[in-house]
Design an enzyme around this catalytic site. Structure first.
Site, short mmCIF file in Angstrom:
data_model
loop_
_atom_site.label_atom_id
_atom_site.label_comp_id
_atom_site.label_asym_id
_atom_site.label_seq_id
_atom_site.Cartn_x
_atom_site.Cartn_y
_atom_site.Cartn_z
N CYS B 63 0.90 -1.19 -0.05
CA CYS B 63 0.00 0.07 -0.07
C CYS B 63 1.04 1.37 -0.02
O CYS B 63 0.69 2.35 -0.83
CB CYS B 63 -0.76 -0.01 1.19
SG CYS B 63 -1.68 -1.55 1.75
N CYS B 66 2.43 3.10 -3.21
CA CYS B 66 1.61 4.04 -3.84
C CYS B 66 1.19 5.13 -2.91
O CYS B 66 1.31 6.28 -3.53
CB CYS B 66 0.47 3.19 -4.44
SG CYS B 66 0.78 2.22 -5.75
N HIS B 67 0.69 4.72 -1.63
CA HIS B 67 0.21 6.09 -1.12
C HIS B 67 1.12 6.54 -0.09
O HIS B 67 1.72 6.01 0.79
CB HIS B 67 -1.07 5.51 -0.39
CG HIS B 67 -1.96 4.80 -1.11
ND1 HIS B 67 -3.09 5.57 -1.94
CD2 HIS B 67 -2.41 3.36 -1.50
CE1 HIS B 67 -3.78 4.99 -2.51
NE2 HIS B 67 -3.58 3.50 -2.43
N CYS B 97 -8.22 -2.27 -4.05
CA CYS B 97 -6.85 -1.86 -4.39
C CYS B 97 -6.15 -3.34 -4.20
O CYS B 97 -5.36 -3.61 -5.06
CB CYS B 97 -6.29 -0.96 -2.93
SG CYS B 97 -6.05 0.66 -3.63
N CYS B 160 -34.43 2.33 11.91
CA CYS B 160 -33.36 2.86 12.63
C CYS B 160 -33.55 4.53 13.25
O CYS B 160 -33.07 4.64 14.29
CB CYS B 160 -32.17 3.24 11.64
SG CYS B 160 -31.76 1.72 10.52
N HIS B 164 -32.57 5.95 16.83
CA HIS B 164 -31.18 6.91 16.76
C HIS B 164 -31.54 8.26 16.26
O HIS B 164 -30.68 9.21 16.45
CB HIS B 164 -30.16 6.49 15.89
CG HIS B 164 -29.89 4.75 16.44
ND1 HIS B 164 -29.05 4.70 17.58
CD2 HIS B 164 -30.17 3.48 15.78
CE1 HIS B 164 -28.83 3.47 17.70
NE2 HIS B 164 -29.57 2.84 16.94
N ARG B 201 -21.86 -3.67 13.03
CA ARG B 201 -23.01 -3.11 13.94
C ARG B 201 -24.24 -2.96 13.53
O ARG B 201 -25.01 -3.03 14.11
CB ARG B 201 -22.23 -1.63 14.21
CG ARG B 201 -23.06 -0.74 15.02
CD ARG B 201 -23.15 -1.24 16.68
NE ARG B 201 -24.42 -1.84 16.60
CZ ARG B 201 -24.66 -2.24 17.88
NH1 ARG B 201 -24.21 -2.23 19.00
NH2 ARG B 201 -26.09 -2.99 18.00
N CYS B 205 -27.85 -4.60 14.64
CA CYS B 205 -29.13 -3.85 14.94
C CYS B 205 -30.04 -4.48 14.19
O CYS B 205 -31.13 -4.44 14.71
CB CYS B 205 -28.80 -2.26 14.45
SG CYS B 205 -28.48 -1.00 15.66
#
Lengths: 144, 244, 106
Positions: B63, B66-67, B97, B160, B164, B201, B205
Site C-alpha cells: 500500500c 503507492c500511497h 486496491c 433506525c 437513533h 454493527r 442492529c
C-alpha cells in the site's frame, strides 16, 4: 458466536433483552472458603488494600480494575482478587519481585453479574488485608 | 409519532446537537479510548500498519508503495466511485486496491487483517471532521440510504430513525441510546470483546429488531453507510474508538 | 504468536518508579461459553505472566478466565541502569511467548 437471546417488546417501544440462562455461579460461601484457605490463621482486616473498580459497570466483559497495597514492596507477598458472582471466582494472583516500582497492578476483568469483588493482600509478616467493592453490572441493551 | 418526526428533524438540522457515541459512554470506556497505550484497538492498528508496508500479490506492491499520505482520506468515505457508478466504503476500497492494484486476493470480510488495515487508514484521519459528500451522482444513493434508515423493518417493525433520531439520549435498558454516528469505525466494542466494522454493527442492529440483515458488502449497506456518513458530517473521526 | 503492544517511557529516572502498559491480542476464551450449536467452547487463556528487568523479577501473575479478552496489564517498575524489560506469557497450550522493550535510564 451469536447466542440466542429472548427479546421482549414492551408497550413503550423499547427492546428489553433478557439474559440467557445463568451459567453456574460461585457463591459468597465458596469465596469465603477460598479466602479462608489463603489467609490461614491470620485475621483478615480491612485497610491497607485499595481495590479500585467502578460501582456502575457499563459492560461486564471488560472492567478496569486497580489493586494497590499500602506497604513497602518487599513486605507484600501476594495479591489475590475474587469475584463471587462469576462462575470461576478466582480472578488474579500477583506476586512482586525486587524491580517492581510499587505493590500495584491494573488490569481489566470480566464480571458476570452485579456482585461483590474482594481483593486480599498477604504481607510477609503473615498479616492479611482486604478491600471489597459492591458493584452493579448493567445489561447492555443491544447485544450481539 | 408526530413528535418523534419533529424531534428527528430538529436533530438533523442542528449540527451542534450531534453527539459522538463517545459522549454517551462511561468515563471508564472513554478513558480506554483516550490512552493509545490502553486502547485495545491499537492491537489491530499495529497489524494494519504492518500490512500497509508489506509487499503482496502478483504486483509485489505494498500500500505504502503507492500511497505516501492518506491523511484525511477516511473522513471522506464512503465516496462515489465513478467506474462502479455507486458509493464505495473504505473497506471496499481497500479490497479493490488489493485485487486490482496488488493482484492479491480479497481479505475476508471482518477479518483481523481487513479491520487492521481499515483502522490504520482511519487513524490517519483521527481528529479530522467527517466530510462525506452526497453531491452529484451520489445523491440518489444517499436518498436510498436515508429511505432505508427511515423504513420500519423486522418483526419489531422498527426503523433506525425511530431509535437513533427519535429516541437518542433516552435509555434502552441500562444504556443510553446513542445517535448512531459512525465516527469511530472500525471500533473496539466491549460487547464484541474485539474490533468490528460498521457493517457488523448495522447487522447486529437489524438482528436486534428481528429483521433479515443485509448481506455483507451489499449495495444496501453501502447506501446506508453513505447516509450515516453524511448524517455525521462535522463530527471528528475517532478511529479506533472504544464503545460499550 | 499473538500481537503485543508494550508502552514504556522513552527515558526514566534512576530509581524512580515508572509505569509499564501491556496489551495482548488474545481471546481469553473462558471455557464457560457454548457455540451456536450448543457445544462447549474449550478454555484457551493466557494463564501465566512474568516480567523481569535485566535479570531481576518485576512481578509474576497467575491469570484466570475472568481476565478480559485482549488482556491489559499495567504496573510500576524501577530501574537503576538502562536495560531490557522482558515479558513472558504462557497459554493453555503451553505456548511460551516472550516480548522485550528497552529502557533508558538517565
Amino acid at each position: 458466536m451469536m447466542r440466542r437471546r429472548f427479546l421482549v417488546l414492551t408497550g413503550s417501544g423499547l427492546i428489553v433483552p433478557l439474559a440467557p440462562m445463568h451459567p453456574a455461579r460461585a457463591t459468597p460461601v465458596q469465596v469465603a472458603a477460598l479466602i479462608a484457605e489463603l489467609v490461614g490463621d491470620a485475621t483478615l482486616r480491612d485497610e491497607r488494600v485499595k481495590l479500585d473498580l467502578p460501582v456502575m459497570v457499563e459492560n461486564g466483559n471488560s472492567v478496569g480494575m486497580t489493586v494497590s497495597v499500602d506497604a513497602a514492596l518487599g513486605d507484600v507477598r501476594s495479591i489475590d482478587v475474587f469475584a463471587e458472582g462469576n462462575p470461576l471466582p478466582h480472578v488474579l494472583r500477583v506476586r512482586f519481585g525486587p524491580r517492581a516500582g510499587a505493590p500495584r497492578i491494573a488490569t481489566r476483568i470480566r464480571l458476570a453479574t452485579s456482585q461483590t469483588v474482594t481483593a486480599v493482600a498477604k504481607l510477609a509478616d503473615g498479616s492479611c488485608w482486604r478491600d471489597r467493592v459492591d458493584l452493579l453490572v448493567t445489561l447492555a441493551a443491544c447485544i450481539d | 409519532m408526530i413528535w418523534r418526526l419533529a424531534f428527528a428533524t430538529m436533530l438533523v438540522l442542528a449540527a451542534a446537537d450531534k453527539r459522538s457515541g463517545y459522549q454517551d459512554a462511561s468515563p471508564e470506556t472513554r478513558a480506554m479510548q483516550d490512552d493509545d497505550a490502553s486502547n485495545p484497538g491499537f492491537l489491530w492498528v499495529q497489524q494494519g500498519e504492518t500490512l500497509w508496508a508489506e509487499r503482496t500479490g502478483n504486483a509485489g506492491r505494498s500500500c505504502a508503495d503507492c500511497h505516501a499520505s492518506i491523511r484525511g482520506v477516511a473522513a471522506r468515505y464512503p465516496v462515489f466511485d465513478a467506474r462502479l457508478g455507486r458509493p464505495i466504503t473504505l473497506a471496499q476500497r481497500i479490497q479493490q486496491c488489493r485485487v486490482e492494484r496488488q493482484g492479491a486476493g480479497p481479505l475476508a470480510p471482518d477479518s483481523d487483517a481487513l479491520l487492521g488495515l481499515t483502522a490504520y487508514v482511519g487513524l490517519q484521519s483521527r481528529g479530522m471532521p467527517i466530510q462525506v459528500s452526497i453531491d452529484g451522482p451520489a445523491r440518489p444513493f444517499y436518498e436510498a440510504g436515508k429511505a432505508l434508515f427511515e423504513t420500519r423493518q423486522g418483526q419489531f417493525n422498527l426503523s433506525c430513525a425511530q431509535c437513533h433520531d427519535g429516541l437518542a439520549g433516552q435509555r434502552l435498558a441500562g444504556s443510553v441510546i446513542p445517535q448512531g454516528h459512525p465516527n469511530g469505525y472500525p471500533e473496539y466494542r466491549l460487547e464484541w470483546q474485539g474490533m468490528g466494522s460498521l457493517e457488523r454493527r448495522i447487522r447486529n442492529c437489524m438482528i436486534g429488531v428481528r429483521a433479515e440483515p443485509f448481506a455483507a458488502d451489499s449495495p444496501e449497506l453501502a447506501d446506508l453507510e453513505l447516509y450515516l456518513g453524511w448524517r455525521a458530517n462535522g463530527l471528528d473521526v475517532e478511529t479506533p474508538a472504544v464503545r460499550p | 504468536m499473538v500481537r503485543v503492544l508494550i508502552s514504556v517511557p522513552k527515558r526514566v529516572k534512576r530509581g524512580e518508579a515508572f509505569d509499564v502498559k501491556l496489551l495482548i491480542s488474545h481471546p481469553m476464551e473462558s471455557g464457560q461459553r457454548r457455540d451456536a450449536m450448543g457445544e462447549a467452547i474449550p478454555r484457551d487463556i493466557i494463564n501465566s505472566f512474568v516480567c523481569t528487568y535485566n535479570d531481576d523479577e518485576v512481578l509474576r501473575a497467575d491469570l484466570f478466565p475472568a481476565i478480559a479478552a485482549n488482556p491489559f496489564l499495567s504496573f510500576a517498575v524501577t530501574a537503576e541502569q538502562s536495560g531490557t524489560l522482558t515479558m513472558t506469557f504462557i497459554d493453555d497450550h503451553g505456548v511460551v511467548q516472550t516480548e522485550t522493550a528497552s529502557v533508558t535510564v538517565e
